[in-house]
Design an enzyme around this catalytic site. Structure first.
Site, PDB file in Angstrom:
ATOM      1  N   LEU A  38       5.761   3.152  -1.976  1.00 26.69           N
ATOM      2  CA  LEU A  38       4.941   3.238  -3.191  1.00 26.69           C
ATOM      3  C   LEU A  38       5.024   1.888  -3.887  1.00 26.69           C
ATOM      4  O   LEU A  38       6.120   1.379  -4.115  1.00 26.69           O
ATOM      5  CB  LEU A  38       5.486   4.315  -4.134  1.00 26.69           C
ATOM      6  CG  LEU A  38       4.883   5.716  -4.098  1.00 26.69           C
ATOM      7  CD1 LEU A  38       5.507   6.573  -5.186  1.00 26.69           C
ATOM      8  CD2 LEU A  38       3.382   5.697  -4.252  1.00 26.69           C
ATOM      9  N   ASP A  39       3.884   1.302  -4.223  1.00 26.60           N
ATOM     10  CA  ASP A  39       3.888   0.008  -4.911  1.00 26.60           C
ATOM     11  C   ASP A  39       4.646   0.110  -6.236  1.00 26.60           C
ATOM     12  O   ASP A  39       4.692   1.183  -6.844  1.00 26.60           O
ATOM     13  CB  ASP A  39       2.448  -0.453  -5.167  1.00 26.60           C
ATOM     14  CG  ASP A  39       1.729  -0.852  -3.883  1.00 26.60           C
ATOM     15  OD1 ASP A  39       2.428  -1.143  -2.889  1.00 26.60           O
ATOM     16  OD2 ASP A  39       0.483  -0.861  -3.873  1.00 26.60           O
ATOM     17  N   PRO A  40       5.223  -0.998  -6.709  1.00 30.52           N
ATOM     18  CA  PRO A  40       6.028  -0.968  -7.943  1.00 30.52           C
ATOM     19  C   PRO A  40       5.306  -0.375  -9.150  1.00 30.52           C
ATOM     20  O   PRO A  40       5.904   0.349  -9.941  1.00 30.52           O
ATOM     21  CB  PRO A  40       6.365  -2.445  -8.175  1.00 30.52           C
ATOM     22  CG  PRO A  40       6.332  -3.056  -6.818  1.00 30.52           C
ATOM     23  CD  PRO A  40       5.248  -2.331  -6.071  1.00 30.52           C
ATOM     24  N   GLU A  41       4.000  -0.668  -9.297  1.00 34.63           N
ATOM     25  CA  GLU A  41       3.282  -0.196 -10.486  1.00 34.63           C
ATOM     26  C   GLU A  41       2.798   1.250 -10.358  1.00 34.63           C
ATOM     27  O   GLU A  41       2.166   1.790 -11.269  1.00 34.63           O
ATOM     28  CB  GLU A  41       2.089  -1.117 -10.795  1.00 34.63           C
ATOM     29  CG  GLU A  41       0.959  -1.062  -9.809  1.00 34.63           C
ATOM     30  CD  GLU A  41       1.208  -1.849  -8.521  1.00 34.63           C
ATOM     31  OE1 GLU A  41       0.355  -1.767  -7.628  1.00 34.63           O
ATOM     32  OE2 GLU A  41       2.255  -2.532  -8.416  1.00 34.63           O
ATOM     33  N   VAL A  42       3.101   1.884  -9.223  1.00 36.67           N
ATOM     34  CA  VAL A  42       2.688   3.277  -8.993  1.00 36.67           C
ATOM     35  C   VAL A  42       3.862   4.210  -9.251  1.00 36.67           C
ATOM     36  O   VAL A  42       4.975   3.979  -8.777  1.00 36.67           O
ATOM     37  CB  VAL A  42       2.177   3.463  -7.541  1.00 36.67           C
ATOM     38  CG1 VAL A  42       1.744   4.908  -7.306  1.00 36.67           C
ATOM     39  CG2 VAL A  42       1.030   2.500  -7.249  1.00 36.67           C
TER      40      VAL A  42
END
EC number: 5.4.99.25
Length: 305
Positions: A38-42
């Protein structure tokens, strides 16, 4: 020592690797792995396999995912999401399209579609991750990939403000789907630049938000010796595969010894993989697969002694 699948609520700002690193420190075990980045901003559901459940992480990854995303029409970015630099802008007004236009458009994205992965992604081209090229201001040809959009729909009104239009969508999809690319492609179909401005994963591998625990909650439960009750058995991670319950003790022994079988000893319709489950204990015995050169036979892929 813990064994099982733990659905973690990943907060924004953390990488998936951060979550695993912190869990290893909290639980004092190295045998931990996540089931898809999961991307950091998600934010959202990140199933983590612990102990012997790490052997089924690939199967949890294959079980599909669901997301809620905000699509922002009127501005595109270098990363296709809110973290990137602006690439293009084009003013959007309520006369340009309405919610019925959006609903009709989203129908076209259902099923197997093709996506070009974003430059800021971990997809490899010529042995190098795309984001490594992007950081060096290099561009490479990105191969199209087929992804499965099982369902997609609008879940909010259209919000026109400051020359942009924002609305939320819910997407149920197979692995490898880039929701930010979906957002930019929606913009292309409307004739406007676009990006994804917010994303939450609401389901992954059959685990939903209400099952998921924050790192703080996990730490607290671990200190209270009550975390094991929150773990799901590894069998849960295999529910996407067909299964057969085994009663005969002789056959159980043969399975645990990794012997091959003729398909007609069980179910001649086995097409790919099958999970054998002990009828007495409800525990998984093994995962078998169709023999690559002898289609009438099945052979062990993973045995759980």
């Amino acid at each position: 020592m813990y064994n099982g699948i733990l659905p973690v609520y990943k907060e924004r700002g953390l990488t998936s690797h951060d979550v695993v690193f912190k869990l290893r420190k909290i639980l004092k075990t190295k045998k931990i792995g996540h089931t898809g980045t999961l991307d950091p901003e998600v934010a959202g559901v990140l199933p983590v396999c612990i102990g012997n459940a790490t052997r089924v992480s690939d199967y949890v990854m294959d079980m599909g995912k669901a997301y809620e995303a905000t699509v922002s029409i009127g501005r595109s970015t270098t990363t296709e999401d809110q973290t990137g630099d602006t690439l293009e802008t084009k003013g959007v007004h309520s006369a340009d399209f309405n919610k019925d236009d959006i609903d009709r458009l989203l129908e076209n994205f259902k099923g197997v579609i093709e996506q070009i992965p974003p430059m800021y992604s971990s997809v490899k081209v010529n042995g190098k991750k795309l984001y490594e090229y992007a950081r060096n201001n290099e561009t490479v040809e990105r191969p199209k990939r087929k992804v499965n959009i099982k369902d997609i729909g609008r879940i909010s009104e259209l919000d026109f403000k400051e020359n942009e239009c924002h609305f939320k969508i819910r997407v149920i999809c197979g692995k490898g789907t880039y929701i930010r690319t979906l957002a930019t492609d929606i913009g292309v179909k409307l004739g406007f630049p676009a990006h994804m401005s917010k994303l939450t994963r609401i389901e992954s591998g059959g685990f939903v938000l209400k099952d998921s625990l924050t790192l703080e909650q996990i730490k607290e439960l671990h200190e209270q010796d009550s975390l094991q009750n929150k773990l799901f058995p590894l069998e849960y991670g295999l529910k996407g595969l067909p299964s057969i319950k085994i009663k005969d003790s002789h056959i159980k022994k043969r399975i645990l010894n990794g012997q091959k079988f003729n398909k007609n000893e069980f179910d001649n319709k086995i097409k790919d993989q099958i999970v054998f489950i002990d009828d007495d204990s409800e525990k998984v015995l093994a995962i078998y697969m169709v023999h690559p050169t002898k289609e009438s036979e099945i052979k062990p892929k993973k045995v759980f002694n």
